[in-house]
Design an enzyme around this catalytic site. Sequence first.
Site, PDB file in Angstrom:
ATOM      1  N   LYS A 258       0.829  -1.216   0.000  1.00  0.00           N
ATOM      2  CA  LYS A 258       0.000   0.000   0.000  1.00  0.00           C
ATOM      3  C   LYS A 258       0.862   1.264   0.000  1.00  0.00           C
ATOM      4  CE  LYS A 258      -2.636  -2.775  -0.475  1.00  0.00           C
ATOM      5  NZ  LYS A 258      -2.486  -4.245  -0.441  1.00  0.00           N
TER       6      LYS A 258
ATOM      7  N   ALA B  38      -3.173 -12.829 -12.960  1.00  0.00           N
ATOM      8  CA  ALA B  38      -3.850 -11.527 -12.840  1.00  0.00           C
ATOM      9  C   ALA B  38      -4.828 -11.599 -11.674  1.00  0.00           C
ATOM     10  CB  ALA B  38      -4.562 -11.174 -14.137  1.00  0.00           C
TER      11      ALA B  38
ATOM     12  N   ALA C 146       2.905 -14.509  -9.448  1.00  0.00           N
ATOM     13  CA  ALA C 146       1.867 -14.167  -8.454  1.00  0.00           C
ATOM     14  C   ALA C 146       0.668 -15.079  -8.673  1.00  0.00           C
ATOM     15  CB  ALA C 146       1.482 -12.698  -8.591  1.00  0.00           C
TER      16      ALA C 146
ATOM     17  N   ASP D  84      -3.917 -17.357   7.628  1.00  0.00           N
ATOM     18  CA  ASP D  84      -3.766 -17.888   6.266  1.00  0.00           C
ATOM     19  C   ASP D  84      -3.594 -19.402   6.226  1.00  0.00           C
ATOM     20  OD1 ASP D  84      -3.860 -15.338   5.258  1.00  0.00           O
ATOM     21  OD2 ASP D  84      -1.923 -15.421   4.239  1.00  0.00           O
TER      22      ASP D  84
ATOM     23  N   HIS E 289     -23.147  15.614   3.104  1.00  0.00           N
ATOM     24  CA  HIS E 289     -23.014  16.068   1.711  1.00  0.00           C
ATOM     25  C   HIS E 289     -21.902  17.109   1.629  1.00  0.00           C
ATOM     26  CE1 HIS E 289     -24.068  17.258  -2.338  1.00  0.00           C
ATOM     27  NE2 HIS E 289     -24.011  18.529  -1.935  1.00  0.00           N
TER      28      HIS E 289
HETATM   29  P1  FAD Z   1       1.642 -14.216   8.123  1.00  0.00           P
HETATM   30  O1  FAD Z   1       1.401 -12.751   8.038  1.00  0.00           O
HETATM   31  O2  FAD Z   1       2.160 -14.941   6.981  1.00  0.00           O
HETATM   32  O3  FAD Z   1       2.531 -14.451   9.416  1.00  0.00           O
HETATM   33  C1  FAD Z   1       2.968 -15.707   9.822  1.00  0.00           C
HETATM   34  C2  FAD Z   1       4.229 -15.556  10.641  1.00  0.00           C
HETATM   35  O4  FAD Z   1       4.555 -16.822  11.198  1.00  0.00           O
HETATM   36  C3  FAD Z   1       5.448 -15.135   9.822  1.00  0.00           C
HETATM   37  O5  FAD Z   1       6.185 -14.163  10.523  1.00  0.00           O
HETATM   38  C4  FAD Z   1       6.245 -16.423   9.675  1.00  0.00           C
HETATM   39  O6  FAD Z   1       7.636 -16.199   9.538  1.00  0.00           O
HETATM   40  C5  FAD Z   1       5.945 -17.092  11.004  1.00  0.00           C
HETATM   41  N1  FAD Z   1       6.103 -18.549  11.017  1.00  0.00           N
HETATM   42  C6  FAD Z   1       5.657 -19.451  10.106  1.00  0.00           C
HETATM   43  N2  FAD Z   1       5.941 -20.711  10.516  1.00  0.00           N
HETATM   44  C7  FAD Z   1       6.580 -20.592  11.689  1.00  0.00           C
HETATM   45  C8  FAD Z   1       7.126 -21.528  12.611  1.00  0.00           C
HETATM   46  N3  FAD Z   1       7.040 -22.839  12.397  1.00  0.00           N
HETATM   47  N4  FAD Z   1       7.741 -21.056  13.704  1.00  0.00           N
HETATM   48  C9  FAD Z   1       7.827 -19.718  13.938  1.00  0.00           C
HETATM   49  N5  FAD Z   1       7.315 -18.791  13.122  1.00  0.00           N
HETATM   50  C10 FAD Z   1       6.695 -19.220  12.012  1.00  0.00           C
HETATM   51  N6  FAD Z   1      -4.264  -8.957   3.103  1.00  0.00           N
HETATM   52  C11 FAD Z   1      -5.175  -8.004   3.378  1.00  0.00           C
HETATM   53  O7  FAD Z   1      -6.096  -8.244   4.160  1.00  0.00           O
HETATM   54  N7  FAD Z   1      -5.095  -6.761   2.808  1.00  0.00           N
HETATM   55  C12 FAD Z   1      -4.108  -6.441   1.953  1.00  0.00           C
HETATM   56  O8  FAD Z   1      -4.055  -5.321   1.457  1.00  0.00           O
HETATM   57  C13 FAD Z   1      -3.125  -7.421   1.642  1.00  0.00           C
HETATM   58  N8  FAD Z   1      -2.116  -7.137   0.816  1.00  0.00           N
HETATM   59  C14 FAD Z   1      -1.151  -8.090   0.573  1.00  0.00           C
HETATM   60  C15 FAD Z   1      -0.112  -7.776  -0.298  1.00  0.00           C
HETATM   61  C16 FAD Z   1       0.862  -8.716  -0.571  1.00  0.00           C
HETATM   62  C17 FAD Z   1       1.992  -8.359  -1.510  1.00  0.00           C
HETATM   63  C18 FAD Z   1       0.817  -9.986   0.055  1.00  0.00           C
HETATM   64  C19 FAD Z   1       1.888 -10.992  -0.194  1.00  0.00           C
HETATM   65  C20 FAD Z   1      -0.213 -10.310   0.925  1.00  0.00           C
HETATM   66  C21 FAD Z   1      -1.221  -9.366   1.182  1.00  0.00           C
HETATM   67  N9  FAD Z   1      -2.295  -9.642   2.015  1.00  0.00           N
HETATM   68  C22 FAD Z   1      -3.247  -8.695   2.263  1.00  0.00           C
HETATM   69  C23 FAD Z   1      -2.433 -10.950   2.668  1.00  0.00           C
HETATM   70  C24 FAD Z   1      -1.950 -10.839   4.124  1.00  0.00           C
HETATM   71  O9  FAD Z   1      -0.605 -10.422   4.134  1.00  0.00           O
HETATM   72  C25 FAD Z   1      -2.096 -12.185   4.818  1.00  0.00           C
HETATM   73  O10 FAD Z   1      -3.447 -12.605   4.714  1.00  0.00           O
HETATM   74  C26 FAD Z   1      -1.732 -12.077   6.284  1.00  0.00           C
HETATM   75  O11 FAD Z   1      -0.417 -11.615   6.457  1.00  0.00           O
HETATM   76  C27 FAD Z   1      -1.860 -13.449   6.959  1.00  0.00           C
HETATM   77  O12 FAD Z   1      -1.613 -13.317   8.309  1.00  0.00           O
HETATM   78  P2  FAD Z   1      -1.099 -14.546   9.181  1.00  0.00           P
HETATM   79  O13 FAD Z   1      -0.822 -13.989  10.537  1.00  0.00           O
HETATM   80  O14 FAD Z   1      -2.000 -15.695   9.041  1.00  0.00           O
HETATM   81  O15 FAD Z   1       0.276 -14.998   8.510  1.00  0.00           O
HETATM   82  P1  NAD Z   2      -4.810 -14.881  -6.283  1.00  0.00           P
HETATM   83  O1  NAD Z   2      -5.427 -16.176  -5.998  1.00  0.00           O
HETATM   84  O2  NAD Z   2      -5.540 -13.625  -5.994  1.00  0.00           O
HETATM   85  O3  NAD Z   2      -4.410 -14.787  -7.836  1.00  0.00           O
HETATM   86  C1  NAD Z   2      -3.630 -15.724  -8.472  1.00  0.00           C
HETATM   87  C2  NAD Z   2      -4.006 -15.738  -9.933  1.00  0.00           C
HETATM   88  O4  NAD Z   2      -3.058 -16.509 -10.628  1.00  0.00           O
HETATM   89  C3  NAD Z   2      -5.373 -16.377 -10.186  1.00  0.00           C
HETATM   90  O5  NAD Z   2      -6.136 -15.528 -10.990  1.00  0.00           O
HETATM   91  C4  NAD Z   2      -5.029 -17.675 -10.888  1.00  0.00           C
HETATM   92  O6  NAD Z   2      -5.985 -18.073 -11.828  1.00  0.00           O
HETATM   93  C5  NAD Z   2      -3.732 -17.318 -11.555  1.00  0.00           C
HETATM   94  N1  NAD Z   2      -2.856 -18.460 -11.839  1.00  0.00           N
HETATM   95  C6  NAD Z   2      -2.584 -19.514 -11.051  1.00  0.00           C
HETATM   96  N2  NAD Z   2      -1.685 -20.324 -11.644  1.00  0.00           N
HETATM   97  C7  NAD Z   2      -1.375 -19.747 -12.829  1.00  0.00           C
HETATM   98  C8  NAD Z   2      -0.491 -20.086 -13.885  1.00  0.00           C
HETATM   99  N3  NAD Z   2       0.267 -21.179 -13.848  1.00  0.00           N
HETATM  100  N4  NAD Z   2      -0.430 -19.268 -14.954  1.00  0.00           N
HETATM  101  C9  NAD Z   2      -1.176 -18.143 -15.024  1.00  0.00           C
HETATM  102  N5  NAD Z   2      -2.031 -17.775 -14.025  1.00  0.00           N
HETATM  103  C10 NAD Z   2      -2.118 -18.553 -12.956  1.00  0.00           C
HETATM  104  O7  NAD Z   2      -3.391 -14.931  -5.543  1.00  0.00           O
HETATM  105  P2  NAD Z   2      -2.299 -13.800  -5.346  1.00  0.00           P
HETATM  106  O8  NAD Z   2      -2.584 -12.634  -6.206  1.00  0.00           O
HETATM  107  O9  NAD Z   2      -0.990 -14.498  -5.454  1.00  0.00           O
HETATM  108  O10 NAD Z   2      -2.536 -13.383  -3.845  1.00  0.00           O
HETATM  109  C11 NAD Z   2      -2.394 -14.368  -2.802  1.00  0.00           C
HETATM  110  C12 NAD Z   2      -3.296 -14.065  -1.649  1.00  0.00           C
HETATM  111  O11 NAD Z   2      -2.914 -12.870  -0.990  1.00  0.00           O
HETATM  112  C13 NAD Z   2      -4.736 -13.899  -2.094  1.00  0.00           C
HETATM  113  O12 NAD Z   2      -5.485 -14.952  -1.532  1.00  0.00           O
HETATM  114  C14 NAD Z   2      -5.183 -12.599  -1.548  1.00  0.00           C
HETATM  115  O13 NAD Z   2      -6.347 -12.727  -0.780  1.00  0.00           O
HETATM  116  C15 NAD Z   2      -4.050 -12.116  -0.657  1.00  0.00           C
HETATM  117  N6  NAD Z   2      -3.827 -10.709  -0.987  1.00  0.00           N
HETATM  118  C16 NAD Z   2      -4.808  -9.824  -0.637  1.00  0.00           C
HETATM  119  C17 NAD Z   2      -4.687  -8.502  -0.989  1.00  0.00           C
HETATM  120  C18 NAD Z   2      -5.764  -7.549  -0.599  1.00  0.00           C
HETATM  121  O14 NAD Z   2      -6.560  -7.888   0.263  1.00  0.00           O
HETATM  122  N7  NAD Z   2      -5.827  -6.370  -1.182  1.00  0.00           N
HETATM  123  C19 NAD Z   2      -3.579  -8.068  -1.702  1.00  0.00           C
HETATM  124  C20 NAD Z   2      -2.622  -8.990  -2.062  1.00  0.00           C
HETATM  125  C21 NAD Z   2      -2.765 -10.317  -1.688  1.00  0.00           C
END
Ligand code: FAD
Ligand code: NAD
Length: 479
Positions: free
Chosen positions: A62, A193, A280, A323, A456
């Site tokens: 973000k 995408a 991705a 997750d 508004h």
């Molecule tokens: P994580 O955030 O993955 O945290 C898990 C933690 O556990 C990590 O620190 C990991 O190192 C640690 N861990 C794992 N296994 C072990 C172990 N065995 N021992 C000790 N530590 C361990 N979600 C949104 O809602 N809004 C968004 O805008 C958004 N944007 C995103 C953008 C990107 C680029 C990505 C990649 C993800 C985005 N997400 C977004 C998804 C969001 O980041 C995840 O849904 C969220 O972080 C999950 O939270 P979590 O606590 O389950 O796991």
């Molecule tokens: P996603 O599931 O949103 O998108 C992955 C896309 O890749 C899908 O459309 C799928 O059809 C396509 N795909 C899969 N295999 C493929 C292949 N071999 N070739 C071409 N296309 C293929 O997953 P993401 O974008 O990687 O994001 C992962 C997770 O992180 C999501 O579940 C999302 O909820 C979370 N996330 C959330 C936010 C947010 O809340 N704004 C932002 C980023 C990520």
Amino acid sequence: MTHEIKYSYDVIVVGAGPAGYVAAIRCAQLGMKTACVDRWINEQGKSSLGGTCLNVGCIPSKALLESSEHFEQIENHIHGHGISVSDVKIDVKKMIKRKDQIVQKLTGGIAALFKANSIDAIHGHAKLHDNKQIEVIPPEGESYWIDAEDIILAPGSSPIDINIAPVDEERILDSTGALDLTEIPKTMGIIGAGVIGLELGSVWRRLGSEVILLEAQECFLPMLDNQVAKDALKQFKKQGLDIRLHARVTSTERKDKVVTVNYQDAKGDHQIDVDHLVVAVGRKPNTDNLFDPDSNLLLDERGFIHVDDDCQTNLPGVYAIGDAVRGPMLAHKGSEEGVVVAELIAGMTGVEVNYDLIPSVIYTSPEIAWVGKSEQALKAMGKKYKVGRFPFAASGRALAMGDSTGQVKIFADDETDVILGVHIIGHNASELIAEAVVAMEFSSSAEDLARIMHAHPTLSEALHEAALAVDKRAIHIMN
Ligand code: FAD
Ligand code: NAD
């Protein structure tokens, strides 16, 4: 098997992402002696709390979306306000540094909150054994054992790798690498995408990259309301995001600074050369070495930790959230589970996560946000519904802001008028959706929303008007 236990706790949380750290704080607030074990190591080789979300997910993405949006506004849209600017430049290294500083501030903030709540932050990999014992494997030195009355597993997720495009974080990147480029690629290919592809693709497209997204599915963003997905695709294409659907990548080859991508679609075989390729294609749960097989922890058929509606695993006193369990991979979903599990452990009753009302947002421009059912889902359910729409083109505030693309769509039950789903595409949809979630949490009808006064001029008036439109009495459009 029993081991010498170094420390005993009421609760041990594994993982300090938004699921785990929130659970740990709530446990501590409720008077439990709490430890949180996390293995995250940042680029400086240090532990960093906050998991994917704070380190390489929600927050850094973000930050870059915000910077790149400012750049695009100044470069392409500010002239409409009568403001002239020339020679607009972006210092990408500075933009990345700003992002890193925000991450540092927030991850440091979690460490401070842990301290203030007397939570033991333990750095290392945690492995669950039987009898609720955890083996802690620190980055250096000997493993040791801790145990607790209750365990909360919140290990999160990692990007899915595909062997046809092995990530090297130089030219073939995952989402983490795509957040750290210090130069603007001339061309960027993205496999997938989905949410990440569109958000990070938008960042680099706004800064000048030619971005090509190769999506395997024929349907664009299938989780969205179909009409909203169609509108979104049109807008993204207009902006220059080159989205190619039904495109199956067959192989990639990296030669020095060029990645060649071969893919097939309905028209045949194609080849593109890009400076950087981002993979991705989704994320997978972190269950690697998380538990000893003797612990008998059950995974579901997709490899996620099996849990019931209360996030209880098959092992008494062992919970799993975030997750790594079923449901959307969203930070706020994991955090809510963390709060509820902490409260259940403390013996509170009547607390639960409402899985039907998880808001989703895609932070592109326009933003897309939704909660509840889409039109195609309602049709599939055979549900009779009414629909109210209001375009931002008829919103005074949207026009004044200079961004009037998109609309609000509200579905209400044909008989009871209860709101079943709200879908927004437009400026600040991420903030507007909160009103819909609150309304739906209270089982509001479209009439309730229509009777509530909205300030508004605001974008929220579009929600008000869409609620009025459900009964064909919107004021500022023809019904
Ligand atoms: P994580 O955030 O993955 O945290 C898990 C933690 O556990 C990590 O620190 C990991 O190192 C640690 N861990 C794992 N296994 C072990 C172990 N065995 N021992 C000790 N530590 C361990 N979600 C949104 O809602 N809004 C968004 O805008 C958004 N944007 C995103 C953008 C990107 C680029 C990505 C990649 C993800 C985005 N997400 C977004 C998804 C969001 O980041 C995840 O849904 C969220 O972080 C999950 O939270 P979590 O606590 O389950 O796991
Ligand atoms: P996603 O599931 O949103 O998108 C992955 C896309 O890749 C899908 O459309 C799928 O059809 C396509 N795909 C899969 N295999 C493929 C292949 N071999 N070739 C071409 N296309 C293929 O997953 P993401 O974008 O990687 O994001 C992962 C997770 O992180 C999501 O579940 C999302 O909820 C979370 N996330 C959330 C936010 C947010 O809340 N704004 C932002 C980023 C990520």
